[in-house]
Design an enzyme around this catalytic site. Sequence first.
Site, PDB file in Angstrom:
ATOM      1  N   GLY A  49       0.824  -1.193   0.000  1.00  0.00           N
ATOM      2  CA  GLY A  49       0.000   0.000   0.000  1.00  0.00           C
ATOM      3  C   GLY A  49       0.858   1.243   0.000  1.00  0.00           C
ATOM      4  N   GLN A  54       2.704  10.060   1.754  1.00  0.00           N
ATOM      5  CA  GLN A  54       4.031   9.429   1.767  1.00  0.00           C
ATOM      6  C   GLN A  54       4.886   9.842   0.575  1.00  0.00           C
ATOM      7  OE1 GLN A  54       2.398   5.217   2.479  1.00  0.00           O
ATOM      8  NE2 GLN A  54       4.377   5.212   3.501  1.00  0.00           N
ATOM      9  N   CYS A 102       6.473   0.129   7.279  1.00  0.00           N
ATOM     10  CA  CYS A 102       6.025   1.289   6.522  1.00  0.00           C
ATOM     11  C   CYS A 102       7.203   1.842   5.735  1.00  0.00           C
ATOM     12  CB  CYS A 102       5.484   2.340   7.494  1.00  0.00           C
ATOM     13  SG  CYS A 102       4.813   3.792   6.679  1.00  0.00           S
ATOM     14  N   LEU A 103       6.966   2.153   4.476  1.00  0.00           N
ATOM     15  CA  LEU A 103       8.054   2.702   3.654  1.00  0.00           C
ATOM     16  C   LEU A 103       8.555   4.032   4.218  1.00  0.00           C
ATOM     17  CD1 LEU A 103       6.684   1.982   0.058  1.00  0.00           C
ATOM     18  CD2 LEU A 103       8.293   0.634   1.413  1.00  0.00           C
ATOM     19  N   HIS A 144      -4.134   1.046   8.104  1.00  0.00           N
ATOM     20  CA  HIS A 144      -2.777   1.624   8.093  1.00  0.00           C
ATOM     21  C   HIS A 144      -2.690   2.743   7.046  1.00  0.00           C
ATOM     22  CE1 HIS A 144       1.810   1.102   8.118  1.00  0.00           C
ATOM     23  NE2 HIS A 144       1.573   1.912   7.104  1.00  0.00           N
ATOM     24  N   GLU A 145      -3.187   2.461   5.843  1.00  0.00           N
ATOM     25  CA  GLU A 145      -3.101   3.464   4.774  1.00  0.00           C
ATOM     26  C   GLU A 145      -3.931   4.701   5.094  1.00  0.00           C
ATOM     27  OE1 GLU A 145      -0.844   3.337   2.730  1.00  0.00           O
ATOM     28  OE2 GLU A 145      -0.393   1.278   3.240  1.00  0.00           O
ATOM     29  N   HIS A 148      -2.559   7.246   7.429  1.00  0.00           N
ATOM     30  CA  HIS A 148      -1.631   8.211   6.812  1.00  0.00           C
ATOM     31  C   HIS A 148      -2.358   9.490   6.396  1.00  0.00           C
ATOM     32  CE1 HIS A 148       2.233   6.176   6.568  1.00  0.00           C
ATOM     33  NE2 HIS A 148       1.700   5.098   6.025  1.00  0.00           N
TER      34      HIS A 148
HETATM   35 NI    NI Z   1       2.740   3.259   5.876  1.00  0.00          NI
END
Ligand code: NI
Length: 184
Positions: A49, A54, A102-103, A144-145, A148
Amino acid sequence: MSILKVARMGHPVLRQVAVPVKEKEIKTPEFQQFIDDMIETMHEYEGVGLAAPQVHRSIRLAIIEIQDNPRYKEEDPIGLQVFINPEVTVLSDKKSSYWEGCLSVPGLRGLVARPEKVKVKYLDRDGKAKELVGDGFLATVLQHEFDHLNGKLYIDSLVDTTKLVFEQEFDRYFTKDENEELDD
Ligand code: NI
């Protein structure tokens, strides 16, 4: 197509509440190109995702894809989904725990408990109103997404701080039997 630069923890854009996407903007070539760039970026880093903040755009847009990913072979596949202005409703009091990554928080994993079933109302990339019900791993990825989009990172929701570990130590000391990993 281009691979976008990913904001890392500490960049203020990750802590902003993202603004809704204007419906008339969705069909513009610029917006469609941005979605394609997000998809390419998610593939490049093998995430499941990616949320627009991000990649430095504070707008309510996120994508997920759980398939053809060597790291998540055991998970039920979900084809590529684009969520614009998503609204989440929790459908279950029960929670399930997953080791999330997470990236934007590279090199770490943390155990997070989230409601195990949610419903999402959103617009797809054509601007059509859609609904999706997700449980288990998918429910966690969705939450999670969408966190953000509200300036939240998974580390804000850890079960406890002893469950925040580096990836190498995770592989060495934490079994994967009980919980799955999540990278997005
Ligand atoms: Ni993330």
